[in-house]
Design an enzyme around this catalytic site. Structure first.
Site, PDB file in Angstrom:
ATOM      1  CB  SER A  88      -0.943   0.031   1.206  1.00 12.71           C
ATOM      2  OG  SER A  88      -0.218   0.184   2.408  1.00 12.71           O
ATOM      3  CE  LYS A 140      -2.715   2.102   5.013  1.00 14.98           C
ATOM      4  NZ  LYS A 140      -2.547   1.347   3.778  1.00 14.98           N
TER       5      LYS A 140
END
Length: 198
Positions: free
Chosen positions: A60, A102
């Site tokens: 990701s 993230k």
């Protein structure tokens, strides 16, 4: 004649040196344990509140970070500064039940939207230099107080579980465990967005 005999018990008794080395040894052992416990406590405090390490899992955050990259994490920063746009945060997600890595793109009170592959913050496109994939458009939304909006650098639909996903959504500030400042393995810095004129 017996009064002329000197008995061994006459005069001051000799001082016994027997117990002293044992007492010294016991004190040294006690202080050794005290020093060990203090050092252990400091190490636990540092790892829990000041510094830490995290391993990336999945794709990701490509191309900035890759699966199994080993990161140095600044945990102390959460106590003395607010998150910034572009920070790569290690988050313990209550919604998911595990840690995620993230990038923060929206701060409390900011308006975030995605259009034509670009991320807009308060109407200004974010000058990102290390992302991949073509994200789907996202209608503008305002990040609530006490939360941040996060994205993976891999914007391909389905590749990153981030604030675009109902399973995660906005991330509470209290769930930020620290900020990744360096990749230790492989060795290297972590790309950040270019500064804006906001």
């Amino acid at each position: 004649m017996t009064d002329l005999v000197r008995h061994e018990t006459d005069g001051p008794a000799p001082v016994s040196a027997g117990p002293e080395p044992a007492a010294r040894s016991g004190k040294a052992e006690l202080w050794g344990w005290v020093r060990f416990l203090v050092a252990l406590g400091i190490a636990v405090f540092l790892i829990t509140h000041v510094i830490g390490f995290s391993r990336v899992s999945g794709h990701s955050m490509e191309p900035s970070l890759h699966s199994r990259d080993f990161l140095f994490v600044n945990k102390a920063a959460r106590y003395y500064r607010s998150p910034k746009t572009g920070d790569v945060a290690v988050i313990h997600s209550g919604a998911l039940g595990y840690d995620i890595v993230k990038r923060i793109v929206g701060l409390p009170g900011e308006r975030v939207a995605i259009a034509n592959g670009a991320v807009y913050v308060d109407g200004t496109p974010l000058a990102e230099i290390s992302v991949m994939g073509e994200p789907e458009d996202l209608p503008e939304q305002t990040v609530p107080d006490g939360f941040v909006f996060v994205l993976g650098d891999n914007r391909t639909p389905g590749e990153s579980l981030d604030s675009r996903s109902p399973e995660l959504g906005w991330v509470p500030l209290r769930e930020i465990r620290g900020y990744a400042v360096w990749s230790l393995f492989p060795w290297g810095s972590i790309a950040h967005p270019l500064p804006t004129d906001k």
